[in-house]
Motif scaffolding. Sequence first.
Motif, PDB file in Angstrom:
ATOM      1  N   ASP A   1      69.971  62.949  -0.970  1.00  0.00           N
ATOM      2  CA  ASP A   1      69.866  61.800  -2.403  1.00  0.00           C
ATOM      3  C   ASP A   1      69.267  60.482  -1.631  1.00  0.00           C
ATOM      4  O   ASP A   1      68.729  59.713  -2.323  1.00  0.00           O
ATOM      5  CB  ASP A   1      71.008  61.404  -2.829  1.00  0.00           C
ATOM      6  N   ILE A   2      69.506  60.269  -0.333  1.00  0.00           N
ATOM      7  CA  ILE A   2      68.991  58.987   0.258  1.00  0.00           C
ATOM      8  C   ILE A   2      67.617  58.837   0.539  1.00  0.00           C
ATOM      9  O   ILE A   2      66.795  58.216   0.082  1.00  0.00           O
ATOM     10  CB  ILE A   2      69.627  58.737   1.815  1.00  0.00           C
TER      11      ILE A   2
ATOM     12  N   GLU B   1      70.409  53.884   6.729  1.00  0.00           N
ATOM     13  CA  GLU B   1      70.156  54.230   5.213  1.00  0.00           C
ATOM     14  C   GLU B   1      71.252  54.540   4.447  1.00  0.00           C
ATOM     15  O   GLU B   1      71.013  54.588   3.381  1.00  0.00           O
ATOM     16  CB  GLU B   1      68.987  55.065   5.275  1.00  0.00           C
ATOM     17  N   ARG B   2      72.064  54.695   4.911  1.00  0.00           N
ATOM     18  CA  ARG B   2      73.396  55.154   4.269  1.00  0.00           C
ATOM     19  C   ARG B   2      74.547  53.945   4.038  1.00  0.00           C
ATOM     20  O   ARG B   2      74.798  53.702   2.937  1.00  0.00           O
ATOM     21  CB  ARG B   2      74.040  56.156   4.987  1.00  0.00           C
TER      22      ARG B   2
ATOM     23  N   ARG C   1      73.768  50.796   5.925  1.00  0.00           N
ATOM     24  CA  ARG C   1      73.052  49.554   6.047  1.00  0.00           C
ATOM     25  C   ARG C   1      73.466  48.868   7.260  1.00  0.00           C
ATOM     26  O   ARG C   1      73.108  47.496   7.651  1.00  0.00           O
ATOM     27  CB  ARG C   1      73.021  48.463   4.899  1.00  0.00           C
TER      28      ARG C   1
ATOM     29  N   VAL D   1      66.332  60.882   7.893  1.00  0.00           N
ATOM     30  CA  VAL D   1      67.110  59.690   7.325  1.00  0.00           C
ATOM     31  C   VAL D   1      67.583  58.928   8.709  1.00  0.00           C
ATOM     32  O   VAL D   1      68.129  59.614   9.529  1.00  0.00           O
ATOM     33  CB  VAL D   1      68.099  60.286   6.497  1.00  0.00           C
TER      34      VAL D   1
ATOM     35  N   GLU E   1      74.233  64.327   0.031  1.00  0.00           N
ATOM     36  CA  GLU E   1      74.001  62.782   0.165  1.00  0.00           C
ATOM     37  C   GLU E   1      73.034  62.253   0.959  1.00  0.00           C
ATOM     38  O   GLU E   1      72.415  61.395   0.511  1.00  0.00           O
ATOM     39  CB  GLU E   1      75.680  62.269   0.924  1.00  0.00           C
ATOM     40  N   LEU E   2      72.553  63.097   1.984  1.00  0.00           N
ATOM     41  CA  LEU E   2      71.545  62.657   2.785  1.00  0.00           C
ATOM     42  C   LEU E   2      70.281  63.205   2.310  1.00  0.00           C
ATOM     43  O   LEU E   2      69.287  62.220   2.026  1.00  0.00           O
ATOM     44  CB  LEU E   2      71.698  63.626   4.280  1.00  0.00           C
TER      45      LEU E   2
END
Length: 75
Positions: free
Chosen positions: A74-75, A24-25, A27, A52, A71-72
């Motif tokens: 926000d995913i 998910e970060r 692809r 995630v 960052e995680l």
Amino acid sequence: MEIQKRTRIKDPKMIAKMRKPYCERCRSKAYGEPHHVYTRGSGGGDIAENLVQLCFDCHLGAHDGRVGQRELVDI
């Protein structure tokens, strides 16, 4: 005063539901179980908002600090 540890929500079905064949970060291809944004040891539960799917490199980066928790989230 004693600080109580949160009780962790354990849900193998949610882990299976959140598993994806891609990161998910970045692809790229991903395998295995999703990463817990907030660790299981700190009470991070098996809930959609805390899981995630990451590829090997991004997962390693999350554990060694190259990929930040913000960052995680926000995913």
